[in-house]
Motif scaffolding. Structure first.
Motif, PDB file in Angstrom:
ATOM      1  N   THR A 141      44.000  -3.837  29.989  1.00 34.82           N
ATOM      2  CA  THR A 141      43.214  -2.970  30.902  1.00 34.82           C
ATOM      3  C   THR A 141      42.009  -2.134  30.445  1.00 34.82           C
ATOM      4  N   SER A 142      41.873  -2.411  28.917  1.00 37.76           N
ATOM      5  CA  SER A 142      40.771  -1.663  28.393  1.00 37.76           C
ATOM      6  C   SER A 142      39.478  -2.263  28.636  1.00 37.76           C
ATOM      7  N   THR A 143      38.709  -1.359  28.650  1.00 39.33           N
ATOM      8  CA  THR A 143      37.112  -1.707  29.018  1.00 39.33           C
ATOM      9  C   THR A 143      36.447  -1.955  27.664  1.00 39.33           C
ATOM     10  N   GLY A 144      37.019  -1.913  26.598  1.00 41.49           N
ATOM     11  CA  GLY A 144      36.522  -2.102  25.406  1.00 41.49           C
ATOM     12  C   GLY A 144      36.782  -1.116  24.302  1.00 41.49           C
ATOM     13  N   GLN A 145      37.015  -1.211  22.913  1.00 41.63           N
ATOM     14  CA  GLN A 145      37.368  -0.471  21.962  1.00 41.63           C
ATOM     15  C   GLN A 145      36.084  -0.948  20.763  1.00 41.63           C
ATOM     16  N   LEU A 146      35.621   0.305  20.354  1.00 42.94           N
ATOM     17  CA  LEU A 146      34.559   0.462  19.311  1.00 42.94           C
ATOM     18  C   LEU A 146      34.930   0.575  17.967  1.00 42.94           C
ATOM     19  N   ALA A 194      28.400  -1.559  14.141  1.00 44.70           N
ATOM     20  CA  ALA A 194      29.239  -1.308  15.238  1.00 44.70           C
ATOM     21  C   ALA A 194      29.864  -2.445  15.910  1.00 44.70           C
ATOM     22  N   ILE A 195      31.003  -2.727  15.857  1.00 45.88           N
ATOM     23  CA  ILE A 195      31.604  -3.736  16.547  1.00 45.88           C
ATOM     24  C   ILE A 195      32.357  -3.371  17.795  1.00 45.88           C
ATOM     25  N   VAL A 196      32.349  -4.135  18.729  1.00 45.87           N
ATOM     26  CA  VAL A 196      33.135  -3.716  19.954  1.00 45.87           C
ATOM     27  C   VAL A 196      34.049  -4.902  20.205  1.00 45.87           C
ATOM     28  N   CYS A 197      35.201  -4.587  20.868  1.00 46.39           N
ATOM     29  CA  CYS A 197      36.245  -5.715  21.094  1.00 46.39           C
ATOM     30  C   CYS A 197      36.415  -5.438  22.648  1.00 46.39           C
ATOM     31  N   ASP A 198      36.207  -6.317  23.600  1.00 46.88           N
ATOM     32  CA  ASP A 198      36.236  -6.386  24.957  1.00 46.88           C
ATOM     33  C   ASP A 198      36.947  -7.184  25.621  1.00 46.88           C
TER      34      ASP A 198
END
Length: 231
Positions: A141-146, A194-198
């Motif tokens: 349910t995550s909206t993204g992790q930076l 910066a890397i985002v995992c969505d």
């Protein structure tokens, strides 16, 4: 006969000694030079300077010092260097008077410019041994992790770099900031990417990606592997 020989030898010795004494005593005559009145009016009494008791002084005081100059400095003055009495904040600037604010109002012409884009013919091929492995875990349910990747500079000079994920990487990983820039020289400031995992719209599972940072002018590159567990 023996007595006559002794008298003769003594007479011979006394004769030679007298000849030597006459030569050394009367052979050189005193010489006197008359300068014809050149020395008239000159003080030939010699140097009358004497050190002041209890203090260190110099006899070669320059002529540019004012009349009646008194040296009040102790002999320990300056032994610890010109910055001994300064605090750590005061030691950062220039030590010349009037140059404390040098460069604050300077107008820069030209200078360092960031690269505009990734060259079309550049390929991002991972190295056989990665420079780092990053593992992430986030709920479905995550909206993204930076994640901010910190890269220490290792080149001898300032070098442009280009970062992108290699072919075959899961699209769940994206570069948010720092894909293109200029890396500082060795010992300078670190570079941050910066890397985002969505995972939105993809679902749960294990995802992997490989980030490649190309430094073409240095003919080098960095490789980082990312893995995310989404549940």
């Amino acid at each position: 006969t023996t007595t006559m020989k002794s008298i003769f030898a003594l007479s011979y010795l006394l004769w030679h000694t007298d000849a030597f004494a006459s030569f050394t005593t009367f052979g050189r005559k005193p010489v006197s030079i008359n300068m014809g009145g050149v020395n008239e009016g000159l003080d030939l009494s010699g140097n009358t300077w004497k050190p002041t008791e209890g203090r260190m002084q110099s006899t070669d005081t320059g002529d540019f010092l004012p009349e009646g100059y008194v040296d009040d400095l102790e002999f320990t003055e300056g032994m610890l260097g010109s910055q001994a009495g300064l605090s750590s904040s005061q030691r950062k600037g220039p030590q010349l008077p009037g140059m404390e604010h040098l460069g604050e109002d300077a107008i820069l012409m030209g200078g360092i410019e960031l690269a505009e884009g990734i060259p079309e013919d550049m390929h991002f091929i991972p190295a056989s041994v990665p420079d780092g492995n990053i593992e992430m875990s986030l709920p479905i349910t995550s909206t993204g992790q930076l994640y901010t990747l910190e890269v220490k500079p290792f080149c001898m000079g300032y070098e442009d770099y280009y970062a992108a994920f290699a072919a075959g990487s899961d699209p769940i990983f994206q570069i948010k900031e720092g894909a293109i820039g200029r890396m500082d020289r060795r010992g300078g400031e670190n570079t941050y990417i910066a890397i985002v995992c969505d995972p939105r719209g993809i679902g749960g599972g294990d995802f992997k990606a490989t980030l490649v940072v190309n430094i073409p002018e240095d003919d080098s590159k960095l490789t980082y592997t990312f893995s995310a567990n989404v549940q």
